[in-house]
Design an enzyme around this catalytic site. Structure first.
Site, PDB file in Angstrom:
ATOM      1  N   ASN A 126       0.837  -1.187   0.000  1.00  0.00           N
ATOM      2  CA  ASN A 126       0.000   0.000   0.000  1.00  0.00           C
ATOM      3  C   ASN A 126       0.879   1.248   0.000  1.00  0.00           C
ATOM      4  O   ASN A 126       1.618   1.491   0.961  1.00  0.00           O
ATOM      5  CB  ASN A 126      -0.912   0.018   1.235  1.00  0.00           C
ATOM      6  CG  ASN A 126      -1.695   1.322   1.351  1.00  0.00           C
ATOM      7  OD1 ASN A 126      -2.689   1.511   0.672  1.00  0.00           O
ATOM      8  ND2 ASN A 126      -1.235   2.231   2.206  1.00  0.00           N
ATOM      9  N   GLU A 127       0.866   1.997  -1.104  1.00  0.00           N
ATOM     10  CA  GLU A 127       1.445   3.344  -1.220  1.00  0.00           C
ATOM     11  C   GLU A 127       2.955   3.412  -1.022  1.00  0.00           C
ATOM     12  O   GLU A 127       3.490   4.478  -0.704  1.00  0.00           O
ATOM     13  CB  GLU A 127       0.736   4.314  -0.256  1.00  0.00           C
ATOM     14  CG  GLU A 127      -0.736   4.475  -0.565  1.00  0.00           C
ATOM     15  CD  GLU A 127      -1.476   5.437   0.338  1.00  0.00           C
ATOM     16  OE1 GLU A 127      -2.599   5.830  -0.008  1.00  0.00           O
ATOM     17  OE2 GLU A 127      -0.931   5.779   1.413  1.00  0.00           O
ATOM     18  N   VAL A 128       3.660   2.315  -1.230  1.00  0.00           N
ATOM     19  CA  VAL A 128       5.109   2.331  -1.046  1.00  0.00           C
ATOM     20  C   VAL A 128       5.805   2.925  -2.272  1.00  0.00           C
ATOM     21  O   VAL A 128       6.664   3.809  -2.143  1.00  0.00           O
ATOM     22  CB  VAL A 128       5.640   0.915  -0.742  1.00  0.00           C
ATOM     23  CG1 VAL A 128       7.160   0.917  -0.642  1.00  0.00           C
ATOM     24  CG2 VAL A 128       5.026   0.397   0.558  1.00  0.00           C
TER      25      VAL A 128
END
Length: 609
Positions: free
Chosen positions: A469-471
């Protein structure tokens, strides 16, 4: 053959039938091999031998204490340190008022759990005895009768230890020391020589949200958060069962039952798969140790599994058995759905599409991101799961995204999604951070991925595995690289590539063939114009950037995998954690429950409009 039968005449009819069946089987055509089979038949028919795998859950008589204290207190397993402290009146409810701040000391301490159990001769004479933990949170040293039998470093993995030589007749003592998840990695964090985005939590394979988020408290748990049990057998056990869908036509589903077997006794075993009728039966030679056995079968005129709103989520309930000369050894039951899931990524005039096709039919996804229902997972009951899934169905949802900052959910969650036609976008548990890339950490990640893929791959609800998630978005557009030297950037990005471009997709390909893998959600953030035309998007211009709600009509991506707006809970929930004098936005209690740094200001701004 007459001689063989003569020597078998004193055995039971079942044993005679077993021997004759093996003698006539295709794997034992020469008559002189029959003598070998007969000797195996005698061993398999000994009435004293217990064939079945036995399981004993260790959920009684648990105690716990702080490592620096000598006072023991009753404990509940599964559970957490915080819930046990609360049950014993040793802390106040962390959810009430501003008590969260008063319990932060717990994460810095070591905690010891122990229980005793009896082992009788029936157990001790078993050829194989395992001590199995479905989940330990997180750094545990495990002692059985004073012997260190193992150490753990991952909340998301199960752990199995062979303990036959450590057990004794009568009373046995099992003790686990849970080391502070905060202090355990301090030396590793300092040794990096620079700070990874996300902070020290990235060193620990533990639920990220435990360390606090913009929607929830910081409550860093420890304990046996899933069941523990003894598993024993004389012959063999089914470690894992995967019902693989090989191909599908209108008339036939071609399937394979993949048995992962751990055998103490080498020989021919009979494997079977049955639903409402017998689907497959076959003898297989199983060598001692771990091996894979496959049994192919077909289902004629299969009834397909469909997501909510598109048809019935039909499930076939199958029973798999393994037998030794007609004596049942182990049994597994599975509920499977027959369906095809495709992630469509075709280029077009706008960019590149992102859509799902189920059973050849394009499906418009309607759903939500799913976060854990409680910081203390063991307080989430079957009733909570049933109500949540029922609410999703009542809202006409057909997909939930299990968000990468939480946990790989409990079995009941996926079972209910199967039964109700809710597809699952499954994140691996990585969120809003960069991670170490040393060999030990990478191997820990690989084991975690394999363990959870194998656990969940048989659920028809699983539509996609997503790396994080959102890395990627954080690394490329949130300024995470700014404090780092060029050398450090290379090291950090190499770790990202190892985890999300190599280890995780390879694990999906190897253990859930055909399942789609998506590297990072979103592909592009709202600061990149491509977010509307390629991949999935997280649109937080409404909320974080205070944009008007109308922007959600203008900014329409190919697949919106995250968006929203914060609200306060209903009034009875506010009453549950406040005193009457606290029910003001400016009160200390209400401010402590608002985890977004601009949350109340943003809500006020939108309400003023």
């Amino acid at each position: 053959m007459r001689i063989c039968v003569k020597y078998l005449s004193n055995l039971s009819q079942n044993c005679v039938n077993s021997a004759l069946r093996c003698l006539s089987g295709q794997h034992l055509l020469p008559v002189f091999y029959g003598l070998i089979v007969i000797s195996l038949g005698f061993a398999g028919c000994e009435p004293r031998i217990d064939h079945r795998v036995a399981v004993e859950e260790l959920d009684k008589q648990w105690q716990f204490r702080q490592a620096t204290d000598h006072q023991w207190h009753p404990a509940t397993v599964p559970g957490t340190v915080q819930t046990d402290l609360l049950a014993n009146g040793l802390i106040d409810d962390p959810y009430f008022g501003d008590n969260e701040e008063k319990v932060q000391w717990i994460e810095k301490e070591d905690w010891i759990y122990q229980t005793t159990f009896d082992a009788d001769r029936t157990l001790l004479e078993k050829a194989h005895i395992d001590l199995h933990f479905e989940g330990l949170d997180t750094y545990a040293s495990i002692y059985l009768n004073g012997h260190l039998i193992g150490q753990t470093e991952n909340m998301f993995r199960d752990w199995t230890f062979r303990v036959k030589d450590k057990l004794k007749d009568g009373r046995n003592e099992l003790q686990l020391t849970f080391h502070s998840p905060v202090r355990k990695t301090e030396a590793q964090w300092q040794a990096l020589g620079f700070e990874l985005p996300g902070g020290p939590r990235v060193m620990t394979r533990k639920a990220p949200f435990h360390f606090g988020w913009d929607w929830g408290p910081r409550l860093v748990t420890s304990g046996l958060w899933k069941p523990a049990y003894l598993r024993s057998w004389n012959f063999a056990a089914i470690r894992d069962l995967f019902i693989r869908q090989d191909s599908l036509t209108t008339d036939t589903a071609y399937m394979t039952a993949v048995f992962e077997v751990d055998a103490e006794k080498e020989g021919y075993y009979t494997f079977s798969i049955a639903g409402s009728e017998l689907l497959a039966l076959g003898d297989r030679l199983v060598e001692k140790g771990n091996s894979i056995v496959e049994l192919s079968f077909t289902i004629a005129h299969p009834e397909l599994w469909w997501p909510n709103g598109y048809g019935k989520p039909h499930l076939y309930r199958l029973t798999a058995e393994m037998a030794w000369f007609e004596q049942l050894v182990d049994i597994k039951q599975k509920a499977i759905g027959i369906r095809t899931v495709e992630l469509l990524r075709q280029p077009d005039s706008l960019g590149t599409g992102f859509a799902f096709r189920i059973n050849g039919v394009p499906v418009f996804m309607k759903g939500a991101n799913y976060i854990p229902q409680d910081n203390f997972q063991t307080r989430v009951t079957p009733r909570h799961y049933k109500q949540l899934i029922a609410d999703a169905i009542d809202a006409n949802m057909n997909m939930l995204r299990v968000w990468g900052g939480g946990i790989y959910e409990q079995e009941i969650f996926y079972r209910l999604c199967d039964e109700n036609g809710l597809l699952v976008w499954q994140d691996f548990m990585f969120a809003c951070a960069m991670y170490p890339g040393d060999p030990a950490f990478l191997e820990n990640v690989r084991e975690e991925a394999v363990s959870n893929i194998k656990r969940l791959r048989g659920h028809p609800c699983i539509a996609l595995w997503c790396g994080n998630n959102e890395v990627s978005e954080g690394w490329h557009r949130w300024g995470w690289q700014d404090p780092l030297t060029d050398t450090q950037k290379t090291v950090v990005w190499k770790a990202y590539q190892d985890i999300f471009q190599r280890i995780l997709p390879e694990a999906v390909e190897d253990h859930a063939p055909g399942m789609a893998y998506w590297e990072s959600s979103p592909q592009f953030g709202r600061g990149d114009p491509r977010h509307q035309f390629e991949g999935d998007a997280h649109y937080w211009g409404v909320w974080h950037d205070a944009e008007p709600f109308e922007m959600l009509i203008e900014k329409v991506p190919r697949f919106m995998s995250e968006y929203g707006f914060q609200s306060f809970p209903e009034w009875k929930t506010i009453e549950s954690f406040t005193q009457p004098g606290d029910r003001d936005l400016r009160s200390t209690v209400m401010q402590s429950h608002q985890k977004h740094p601009r949350g109340n200001t943003l809500i006020q701004t939108y309400m003023d409009r």
